[in-house]
Design an enzyme around this catalytic site. Structure first.
Site, short mmCIF file in Angstrom:
data_model
loop_
_atom_site.label_atom_id
_atom_site.label_comp_id
_atom_site.label_asym_id
_atom_site.label_seq_id
_atom_site.Cartn_x
_atom_site.Cartn_y
_atom_site.Cartn_z
CE LYS A 197 47.62 51.76 34.01
NZ LYS A 197 49.01 52.22 34.05
CE LYS A 250 46.13 50.98 30.98
NZ LYS A 250 46.99 51.69 30.83
C1 PBG Z 1 52.00 50.93 32.14
C2 PBG Z 1 50.62 51.29 31.04
C3 PBG Z 1 50.04 49.46 31.06
C4 PBG Z 1 49.17 49.52 30.58
C5 PBG Z 1 49.28 51.56 29.64
N1 PBG Z 1 50.34 51.63 30.21
C6 PBG Z 1 50.12 48.69 31.90
C7 PBG Z 1 49.93 48.64 33.88
O1 PBG Z 1 49.22 49.49 34.21
O2 PBG Z 1 49.49 47.20 34.09
C8 PBG Z 1 47.70 48.48 30.22
C9 PBG Z 1 47.47 49.39 28.24
C10 PBG Z 1 46.46 48.04 28.00
O3 PBG Z 1 45.81 46.58 28.96
O4 PBG Z 1 46.32 47.96 26.63
N2 PBG Z 1 53.10 51.72 31.52
#
Ligand code: PBG
Length: 326
Positions: A197, A250
């Site tokens: 991520k 992601k």
């Molecule tokens: C954190 C989380 C995020 C997303 C999914 N889980 C936000 C982040 O890490 O700042 C982002 C998902 C998206 O942008 O669709 N709980």
């Protein structure tokens, strides 16, 4: 006009729709999709302005939305909770009557076969908006956070979650959650790790949707540098070693090379890609201006994930795309 013989003519296979279908290498289908749901306390729905078509939902509306997904052949939802109150630890995250716990119970009561996945992270629940507990200097405390993640995962499993998906990029989070689940008797509950991520600007709309933006600083000490791909494989390898059952990459569209690298390095692992909020917002905004054909663009983008090697796609387009694919 030349009169030589052209032996190889790739266009032969493109002449008719039927021939094109016979030569098609990848397909996208509703059962590839995971549909995200944002649940909050109270009644009804609140539209999310940067994500047209996506709402914050009451528990009852989350059930309505989950039912739509199920009826369209989308087998899974992933739940994000917006708590009633935020505090430094994020207590509602593992509260028996937390918003996500309520939503899981309601959804599973109505749709027992729908796969309910939960996002396991602190950022929506903490008053500082960070993905972990903080020291007095504001630094994220990795190992102290693991216990909260494990408690949260167990609480979600107790409410009936089918899969837990830790998204906080804490080192050791998969191992800690596996230990916690097993100790509580949930040896059968899989972990879908947000293994790879990145610290991405493409999460912007999500942070409105889930009210989870950090109140100061950023996430660069735990989320990955967008420049790196070798490091992605290292992250994935550690999560596999810790017992992850699914891997995830992601964001999605700017990182198709990373999806491909993960697919090639871990051929035995189910692989999900997250088509994140900013990717959704871009297509929706362009389509609203008639700059892009929404249907064709969305289906092409989703196919791109499959071509890159993803098995599953977490996408806000899931219901529309499932309708178009019918
Ligand atoms: C954190 C989380 C995020 C997303 C999914 N889980 C936000 C982040 O890490 O700042 C982002 C998902 C998206 O942008 O669709 N709980």
């Amino acid at each position: 006009m030349s009169n030589f013989t052209l032996l190889h003519r790739p266009r032969r296979l493109r002449r008719t729709p039927q021939l094109r279908a016979m030569a098609r290498e990848n397909r996208v289908a509703p059962n590839d999709f995971i549909y995200p749901l944002f649940v909050r306390h109270g009644d009804g729905r609140t539209p999310i302005s940067s994500m047209p078509g996506i709402d914050q939902l009451s528990v009852a509306e989350a059930v309505v939305e989950a039912k739509k997904a199920w009826e369209l052949g989308v087998p899974a939802v992933i739940l994000f909770g917006i708590p009633a109150e935020k505090d430094p630890i994020g207590l509602e995250n593992f509260a028996q009557n937390g918003i996500v716990q309520q939503a899981i119970r309601a959804i599973k009561a109505e749709l027992p076969d729908l796969v309910a996945i939960t996002d396991v992270c602190l950022c929506e629940y903490t008053d500082h908006g960070h993905c972990g507990l903080l020291d007095e200097m504001g630094n994220v405390l990795n190992d102290e956070t693991l216990d909260v993640l494990a408690r949260t995962a167990v609480s979600h499993a107790q409410a009936g979650a089918d899969i837990v998906a830790p998204s906080g990029m804490m080192d050791g989070m998969v191992a800690a959650i596996r230990d916690g689940l097993d100790a509580a008797g949930f040896t059968e509950i899989p972990i879908m790790s947000y293994a790879v991520k990145y610290a991405s600007a493409f999460y912007g709309p999500f942070r409105d949707a889930a009210d989870g933006a950090p109140k100061f600083g950023d996430r660069k000490t735990h989320q990955m540098d967008p420049a790196n791909v070798r490091e992605a494989l290292r992250e994935a390898e550690l999560d596999v070693a810790e017992g992850a059952d699914f891997l995830m990459v992601k964001p999605g569209l700017p990182y198709l090379d990373v999806i491909r690298a993960a697919r090639d390095a871990f051929p035995e692992m189910p692989l999900a890609a997250y088509n994140v909020s900013g990717e959704y917002a871009m297509i929706k905004a362009a389509a609203a201006n008639s700059w892009l054909d929404e249907r064709k663009t969305v289906l092409e983008a989703l196919l791109g994930f499959k071509r890159a090697g993803a098995d599953l796609i977490i996408t806000y387009h899931a219901l529309d795309a499932a309708r178009w694919l019918r």
